[in-house]
Design an enzyme around this catalytic site. Structure first.
Site, short mmCIF file in Angstrom:
data_model
loop_
_atom_site.label_atom_id
_atom_site.label_comp_id
_atom_site.label_asym_id
_atom_site.label_seq_id
_atom_site.Cartn_x
_atom_site.Cartn_y
_atom_site.Cartn_z
N GLY A 21 0.81 -1.14 0.12
CA GLY A 21 0.16 0.06 0.05
C GLY A 21 0.92 1.19 0.04
N LYS A 43 5.85 0.86 7.40
CA LYS A 43 5.56 2.22 6.83
C LYS A 43 6.91 2.90 6.65
CE LYS A 43 2.28 4.65 8.20
NZ LYS A 43 1.58 5.81 8.84
N ASP A 143 -8.66 11.41 11.89
CA ASP A 143 -8.63 10.99 10.66
C ASP A 143 -9.19 9.54 10.50
OD1 ASP A 143 -8.35 11.58 7.82
OD2 ASP A 143 -6.19 10.46 7.83
#
Length: 390
Positions: A21, A43, A143
């Site tokens: 991703g 990440k 978020d």
């Protein structure tokens, strides 16, 4: 601040297997632990020369609050030095192989199906528990959306991506920074951009969860067909959004959404109150059965490979917002929205006798001091209060 020199090199512990991703700052990879063969997600933020405040905020939240079943686990932060291309910062997290809630609903809709209400209730129940954990520790996520609610292949529900989360201190129990992903942003968060004396609290996450509930049913958040900046103008002005076809869903689901989307956040319930809502309580005592049902659904969708990925960028409106080119008659999508830029565009359009210009849903009309042949007699009869030189 976190010193990069104090972080270990990830090369000795983790091997990248594949890309899975793309996040706000960089790509996300599936990695394998060299010692025990376990898998995780990393990440990778690159290139990086220093740790900014958003990365540090995410690191601190993950380090102290990831010990909850509905928050993604954190395995550590590493720094991979590279003098040529710039160093890489690695955030190693729990691998959620089930994908995001958005992936799941998009895949189902592509196959002509939708999530059943008990499964939606279970997903929202898990998200509420994760938010309750954050809020009880004075953290606002800011978020909450389908892409930031991840699923494990066993049917677990995990909150992720705390890059714009905010810490509330005893001296400051509210925030006043306009940040988030436009379609999910609460009206009070958007208002902070226009009026700096405005503020908000943890209940802005409740609004975002209500928008996510609509996303789970309809496949997209309300106003998703608009440019995101234009949506920022609409959200505070429009009535609270509802399901596209509420008649297809039970009243309790619509009521839950209505409670989440009360525009006055002082009247909006907290996540603790919403955990007692009848729509959510239908998951009580059935969570294991619903977990297995969700796991089977994830497995089925992965086999069918029907998933259609969707990505909505979040913004921080205190920073420059760069947008794609936009229709010339709507200035809301300009790269820089300042008084000088707006006047320049209006002056150019006035010279071309383009007297009407939109800024979102606000119409600016300039008097041309001459007759313009833009309205027919029929139009004048239909709208008697409007004139060509208004």
């Amino acid at each position: 601040m976190i010193g990069l020199e104090s972080l270990a090199d990830p090369s000795g512990n983790w091997d990248i297997v594949e890309t899975i991703g793309k996040g706000t700052y960089g790509k996300v990879y599936r990695v394998t632990n060299r010692k025990d063969g376990s898998q995780a997600a990393v990440k990778v933020l690159d290139p990086i020369s220093d740790v900014d405040e958003e990365i540090e905020a995410e690191y601190n939240i993950l380090r102290s609050l990831s010990n909850h079943p509905n928050v993604v686990k954190f395995y550590g932060m590493f720094y991979k030095a590279d003098d040529i291309s710039g160093g890489q910062l690695w955030l190693v997290l729990e691998l959620c192989n089930g994908g995001s809630v958005t992936d799941l609903i998009k895949g189902l809709l592509a196959c002509g199906r939708h999530l059943e209400e008990p499964v939606i209730s279970y997903i929202l129940y898990g998200a509420l528990l994760g938010l309750q954990h954050l809020h009880s520790n004075r953290i606002i996520h800011r978020d909450v959306k389908g892409n930031n609610i991840l699923l494990t292949t066993e049917g677990g529900v995990k909150l992720v991506d705390f890059g714009v989360s905010a810490q509330l201190t005893s001296a400051r129990l509210r925030r006043n920074t306009s940040v988030g992903t436009p379609f999910w942003m609460a009206p009070e968060v958007i208002a902070c951009e226009q009026q700096y004396d405005y503020s908000y609290d943890t209940r802005c996450d409740v609004w975002s969860l209500g928008i996510t509930a609509i996303e789970l049913a309809d496949g997209d958040p309300p106003l998703s067909e608009m440019h995101p900046v234009k949506a920022l103008f609409k959200i505070p002005r429009n009535p609270p959004p509802t399901l596209r076809h509420p008649e297809n869903w039970c009243r309790a689901f619509s009521h839950f959404i209505a409670q989440c989307l009360i525009k006055d956040f002082e009247r909006r319930p907290s996540v603790t109150h919403l955990l007692e809502h009848p729509f959510i309580k239908q998951a009580y005592g059935k969570d294991m059965a619903l977990r297995h049902q969700l796991a089977a659904l994830i497995k089925e969708q992965q086999k069918l490979s029907c998933q259609a990925k969707s990505k909505h960028e979040r913004i921080n409106t205190r920073k420059t917002l760069k947008s794609e080119s936009c229709p010339d008659d709507d200035l809301v999508n300009l790269e820089v929205l300042s008084e000088e830029v707006i006047i320049s565009h209006l002056q150019r359009r006035y010279g071309e006798l383009q007297i009407y210009t939109y800024v979102g849903d606000i119409l600016i009309a300039l008097n041309p001091f001459q007759t313009l042949n833009i309205y027919s007699p029929q139009h004048h009869l239909a709208t008697p209060r409007m004139s060509a030189d208004c």
